[in-house]
Design an enzyme around this catalytic site. Sequence first.
Site, PDB file in Angstrom:
ATOM      1  CG  HIS A 186      -1.939  -1.007   1.318  1.00 29.62           C
ATOM      2  ND1 HIS A 186      -2.068  -1.821   2.418  1.00 29.62           N
ATOM      3  CD2 HIS A 186      -2.916  -1.383   0.454  1.00 29.62           C
ATOM      4  CE1 HIS A 186      -3.075  -2.648   2.233  1.00 29.62           C
ATOM      5  NE2 HIS A 186      -3.608  -2.407   1.039  1.00 29.62           N
ATOM      6  CE  LYS A 212     -12.686  -6.359   1.305  1.00 27.09           C
ATOM      7  NZ  LYS A 212     -11.412  -5.832   0.791  1.00 27.09           N
ATOM      8  NE  ARG A 216      -2.611  -7.730  -3.946  1.00 27.47           N
ATOM      9  CZ  ARG A 216      -3.151  -8.755  -3.323  1.00 27.47           C
ATOM     10  NH1 ARG A 216      -2.443  -9.478  -2.497  1.00 27.47           N
ATOM     11  NH2 ARG A 216      -4.408  -9.079  -3.497  1.00 27.47           N
ATOM     12  CB  SER A 223      -4.421  -6.565   4.301  1.00 26.28           C
ATOM     13  OG  SER A 223      -3.968  -5.282   3.952  1.00 26.28           O
TER      14      SER A 223
END
Length: 171
Positions: free
Chosen positions: A23, A47, A101, A139
């Site tokens: 990030h 989430k 990514r 993450s």
Amino acid sequence: MKAEITRRIGFYPGTFDPVTFGHMDIIERAARLVDRLVIGVAVNAGKSPLLPVAARVASLCEEVPGLEARTGAEIEVISFNELLVDAVRRTGATIIVRGLRLLVDFDYEAQMQGANRKLAPEIETIFLMASERTQFVSSRMVREIASYGGDISEFTPPGAARRVVTALERA
């Protein structure tokens, strides 16, 4: 007649649960492209985040002074709990920054870009590829490593790492 100077304002949204060096790489590179970058921390209760939104915002705020010094951009961190395009409009941004990514990210991000374009055609989305050294960092991976007592210092800034460890100890 004096030309009006238009400031380029970008908006980089994410859950940042926790913020990773991936990030941070995207944030720094995006900040070099705009005059002002707003980092939008999504509340995103769906989430089931490990860290509360205030802790995610605090982790990013700790990094802002160094980022501003290195990039020359004004950087602000906010939380939001609304449609992304509404948060972008509220901040005056006209650019959404998204990091990619791997190819898997592209399919999802292309769908989101299409929906955002329908909802707000005046807002442009730009994609920045993750650097080679951070393409594998997510993450979710950081949370999993930490949940088994692994060292996450190679993946996330120190303040974020401390917050993750503390949250896991309380869980």
